[in-house]
Enzyme design. Structure first.
Site, PDB file in Angstrom:
ATOM      1  CB  CYS A 137       2.089  -2.212   6.310  1.00 32.85           C
ATOM      2  SG  CYS A 137       0.711  -3.385   6.299  1.00 32.85           S
ATOM      3  CB  CYS A 140       1.054  -3.863   3.178  1.00 38.67           C
ATOM      4  SG  CYS A 140      -0.158  -3.163   4.313  1.00 38.67           S
ATOM      5  CG  ASP A 141       4.747  -3.282   1.703  1.00 41.92           C
ATOM      6  OD1 ASP A 141       3.920  -3.398   0.785  1.00 41.92           O
ATOM      7  OD2 ASP A 141       4.959  -2.208   2.300  1.00 41.92           O
TER       8      ASP A 141
END
Length: 324
Positions: A137, A140-141
């Protein structure tokens, strides 16, 4: 004897979507039962640092966040059940779900929040370095790789979109694809090829994610040319596997309408499925955003939709009884 549990609101899944639905359902007096499934807490229980969930100034841990959500749901009256559903009957209300232990769950309404799982390459080195440089992701990261070299593996919309997103953080993005053309939409490909921060490696598959040892985490990726078999290595700090997701909908195939990618179809702007009284929220119906906060938002929507459905059904029942 087989145990039977009845509730006005039955929720299947205990990630951000299911637990948010439980919080709203409990506050509405529906005494929801949450069947937690094979991964209680959902995907966030496999995530360490979470920086993009609203309300927390500092980095928080995914498992802690889910523990807090569950505790909040239980505090307002939701009941958690540790079970895995193996059979469903949505032909009449109350809906009937059966667990692998034989326990029966009856619900006047059903909220499906079973989520989705990212597809992985299946490499031992991938498992070893998940959360240590390997992710599924970028949204997300990606922030953790600001100013660093990153690579994306895949060739569809997800891979191209993640590569484009990562250019917000990295000046050096490599997109690795095992074929010589993308499956992604043409408009996305045009944006990709026009971006000077992205380079594409065609006809390459990942053989191994390279561990730097100690606390270094991911330091490189070993590639194999799919046409010649030649091996090569690129240095990267982050590797993002973007080859799609598996929505957890197999249990509902033939019971509710699914789209071509097996996500549950919902009416636009709602969480209503093809079966009246059945609602879907979170990643099981969302192939676009797939974030904890959007899952929680649709969980709220599902609970509100379910509450309104029950209120209308109760009104019609009372009106019918009065007429008789």
């Amino acid at each position: 004897m087989t145990a039977t549990h009845s509730t006005r609101m039955l929720i299947l899944g205990s990630g951000p979507a299911g637990l948010t639905a439980a919080i709203y359902g409990a506050r509405a007096g529906l005494a929801p039962i949450v069947v937690q499934g094979i991964q209680p807490g959902g995907q966030l229980t496999t995530t360490t640092d979470v920086e993009n969930y609203p309300g927390f100034r500092e980095v928080i841990q995914g498992p802690w966040l889910m523990e807090e959500m569950q505790a909040q749901a239980e505090h307002v009256g939701a009941q958690m059940m540790w079970d895995t559903i193996t059979q469903v009957d949505l032909t009449q209300r109350p809906f009937r779900l059966t667990g692998d232990s034989g326990t029966v769950y009856l619900g006047d309404v059903l909220v499906i929040a079973t989520g989705a799982q990212a597809k992985w390459l299946g490499l031992d080195s991938e498992d070893l370095l998940k959360g240590k440089g390997v992710s599924a992701c970028a949204t997300c990261d990606g922030f953790f790789y600001r100013g660093k070299k990153v690579a994306v593996i895949g060739g569809g919309n997800t891979a191209v979109e993640e590569a484009l997103y990562l250019t917000n953080h990295s000046h050096d993005v490599t997109l690795i694809h095992r074929r010589d053309s993308f499956r992604a939409e043409k408009i996305l490909q045009q944006r990709l090829f026009a971006n000077e921060r992205i380079k594409v490696l065609w006809n390459k598959q990942v053989n191994r994610f390279i561990d730097g040892g100690g606390t270094a985490g991911l330091v490189g990726i070993e590639l194999e040319d799919t046409q010649t078999g030649e091996l090569s290595t690129i240095e990267v700090d982050g590797g993002f596997v973007a080859i799609g997701h598996h929505p957890a909908t197999e249990l509902f195939r033939g019971h509710v309408s699914l789209d071509d990618d097996s996500y549950i179809k919902v009416e636009p702007g709602s969480t209503r499925t093809s079966v009246p009284g059945v609602f879907a929220c979170g990643d099981v119906m969302d192939k676009t955003y797939r974030q904890a906060v959007t899952a929680a938002g649709t969980g709220c929507m599902a609970a509100l939709d379910a509450e309104r459905f029950l209120a209308e059904a109760d009104f019609e029942t009372k009106a019918h009884e009065a007429a008789e």
